[in-house]
Write an enzyme that holds these catalytic residues in place. Structure first.
Site, PDB file in Angstrom:
ATOM      1  N   ASN A 118      -1.316   3.239   5.646  1.00  0.00           N
ATOM      2  CA  ASN A 118      -0.025   2.553   5.765  1.00  0.00           C
ATOM      3  C   ASN A 118       0.825   3.183   6.857  1.00  0.00           C
ATOM      4  O   ASN A 118       0.602   4.329   7.245  1.00  0.00           O
ATOM      5  CB  ASN A 118       0.734   2.508   4.427  1.00  0.00           C
ATOM      6  CG  ASN A 118       0.331   3.621   3.499  1.00  0.00           C
ATOM      7  OD1 ASN A 118       0.718   4.752   3.698  1.00  0.00           O
ATOM      8  ND2 ASN A 118      -0.495   3.288   2.512  1.00  0.00           N
ATOM      9  N   THR A 162       3.816  -1.509   0.496  1.00  0.00           N
ATOM     10  CA  THR A 162       2.813  -0.605  -0.057  1.00  0.00           C
ATOM     11  C   THR A 162       3.445   0.387  -1.035  1.00  0.00           C
ATOM     12  O   THR A 162       4.578   0.845  -0.829  1.00  0.00           O
ATOM     13  CB  THR A 162       2.101   0.177   1.074  1.00  0.00           C
ATOM     14  OG1 THR A 162       1.362   1.248   0.500  1.00  0.00           O
ATOM     15  CG2 THR A 162       3.077   0.776   2.065  1.00  0.00           C
ATOM     16  N   GLU A 164       2.508   3.372  -1.387  1.00  0.00           N
ATOM     17  CA  GLU A 164       2.523   4.711  -0.781  1.00  0.00           C
ATOM     18  C   GLU A 164       3.724   4.923   0.145  1.00  0.00           C
ATOM     19  O   GLU A 164       3.903   6.011   0.687  1.00  0.00           O
ATOM     20  CB  GLU A 164       1.205   4.974  -0.036  1.00  0.00           C
ATOM     21  CG  GLU A 164       0.059   5.288  -1.002  1.00  0.00           C
ATOM     22  CD  GLU A 164      -1.267   5.622  -0.340  1.00  0.00           C
ATOM     23  OE1 GLU A 164      -1.536   5.096   0.759  1.00  0.00           O
ATOM     24  OE2 GLU A 164      -2.026   6.397  -0.927  1.00  0.00           O
ATOM     25  N   HIS A 183      -0.226   6.998   7.665  1.00  0.00           N
ATOM     26  CA  HIS A 183      -1.123   7.595   6.664  1.00  0.00           C
ATOM     27  C   HIS A 183      -2.472   6.898   6.748  1.00  0.00           C
ATOM     28  O   HIS A 183      -2.549   5.670   6.870  1.00  0.00           O
ATOM     29  CB  HIS A 183      -0.533   7.427   5.260  1.00  0.00           C
ATOM     30  CG  HIS A 183      -1.538   7.657   4.173  1.00  0.00           C
ATOM     31  ND1 HIS A 183      -2.167   8.875   3.990  1.00  0.00           N
ATOM     32  CD2 HIS A 183      -2.060   6.826   3.239  1.00  0.00           C
ATOM     33  CE1 HIS A 183      -3.016   8.772   2.982  1.00  0.00           C
ATOM     34  NE2 HIS A 183      -2.968   7.544   2.514  1.00  0.00           N
TER      35      HIS A 183
HETATM   36 ZN   LIG Z   1      -4.123   6.744   1.024  1.00  0.00          ZN
END
Ligand SMILES: [Zn+2]
Length: 364
Positions: A118, A162, A164, A183
């Site tokens: 992401n 996302t 994350e 990431h």
């Molecule tokens: Zn990951």
């Protein structure tokens, strides 16, 4: 520590008709500039220094693209209409395309698989562009990108952000210089994360200057506040963080800058891994030379927590490689004692540990 002369300082010297101080380190662009006009001398004995040059030629202007998104503090759009106009403004549309471009590059490099990875870009005091959940990063379109606030609340976009993202936001909240995060799960760096091995330092000068020490965050469940807390803390002092049993997260001043650090991290881990297969111990550049690189890094505007470390701690790769161990005995108060006698019990323990690590690395 030797003085580092940047291109800007070299230009200033040329303008004043002065020479670089004896023993100074020149950045590559400073060297290019000065070599066009002056001759370096006295590197081996004799009178060190730089001879003055003929009158400088007309200065040429060079430009470096800057993709950092700059906003006026306190100017975030507030009403739904203002947010909508901002989200569809030409500047934000350009950034959305740039995020898709980076997504394609991380997918093509094999840094992400499935819907992994992401990307975020900070665009205001409390505004962040963010990739959506459950999408291949190689095939995103600008209309897939979301807008969220620093607490992770979604403000715009048709797809869900996302999970994350909260880890990216934890970095941005703690480190204001982090304007973009990427990431991914690049295989070489992720292999270090799975083996729970911190990449060693003092191996490749360019990595030391542009990446710095790679941080290491303990495992926490992805997408939870615990992982955000753990990674956020480590990222304050590290542009690149290996996330144990998971992957890597990097930050930079813009999304291209952050992406470069991801490439740097995986290439570094790949090279160290290959080198470790060649037999023998890995060579380090040594603490003194690392200090020069840290000074160079600082002159390029990048912070480095290692400035405050003791000489023997700078290239201490004892976790990674046997034989490269910080020499400070834990029984000596005050530390910093080169050539201090070591405790035989500690020596034996270190030997035992290093033998085990060596075994792991040489086992096929
Ligand atoms: Zn990951």
């Amino acid at each position: 520590m030797r003085k580092v002369i940047t291109a800007r300082e070299a230009e200033e010297l040329l303008r004043k008709g002065e020479s670089a101080p004896a023993g100074a380190i020149l950045t590559p662009s400073a060297r290019d500039l000065l070599q066009g006009h002056v001759k370096l001398s006295g590197q081996h004995g004799g009178q060190p220094g730089v001879r003055t040059a003929p009158a400088p030629a007309a200065q040429k202007e060079y430009s470096v693209p800057d993709y950092e998104f700059k906003w006026t503090p306190g100017s975030d759009p507030k009403t739904p209409g203002e947010i909508d106009r901002f989200f569809n403004s030409p500047a934000i549309q350009t950034l959305k395309k740039r995020i898709c471009d980076i997504g394609r590059r991380i997918w093509e490099k094999g840094y992400v698989d499935g819907n992994g990875g992401n990307i975020t870009v900070r665009v205001g005091d409390n505004l962040v562009l963010c990739t959506p959940t459950l999408i291949s990063k190689g095939f995103m379109a600008p209309e897939d990108i979301c807008l969220i606030d620093l607490d992770g609340r979604q403000l715009a976009g048709t797809r869900k952000r996302t999970s994350e993202a909260i880890t990216h936001l934890a970095i941005m909240k703690r480190q204001p210089q982090a304007k973009a995060c990427v990431h991914a799960h690049p295989p070489h760096a992720t292999a270090f994360a799975v083996a729970a091995v911190r990449p060693p330092t003092c191996m490749i000068p360019e990595a030391e200057v542009f990446l710095g020490e790679i941080g290491y965050a303990k495992y926490q469940t992805p997408g939870t506040p615990a992982v955000a807390e753990e990674v956020g803390q480590v990222a304050v002092d590290h542009y690149s963080v290996i996330m144990e049993n998971h992957g890597v997260i990097v930050w930079g001043k813009d999304v291209e800058d952050a992406y470069w650090k991801l490439e740097n991290t995986d290439a570094y881990c790949q090279t160290v891994w290959i080198a470790s297969q060649l037999g023998g111990s890995l060579h380090t550049i040594g603490a003194e030379k690392l200090r020069d690189l840290i000074a160079l890094r600082k002159s390029l505007g990048m912070q480095d927590r290692r400035e405050g470390l003791k000489e023997c701690e700078l290239c201490d790769n004892s976790e990674f490689q046997p034989g490269v161990v910080c020499q400070v005995s834990p029984h000596v108060d005050g530390g910093g004692a080169d050539g201090e006698k070591s405790d035989p019990q500690v020596e034996a323990l270190v030997q035992q540990l290093t033998d085990q690590i060596l075994k792991q690395f040489t086992a096929k």
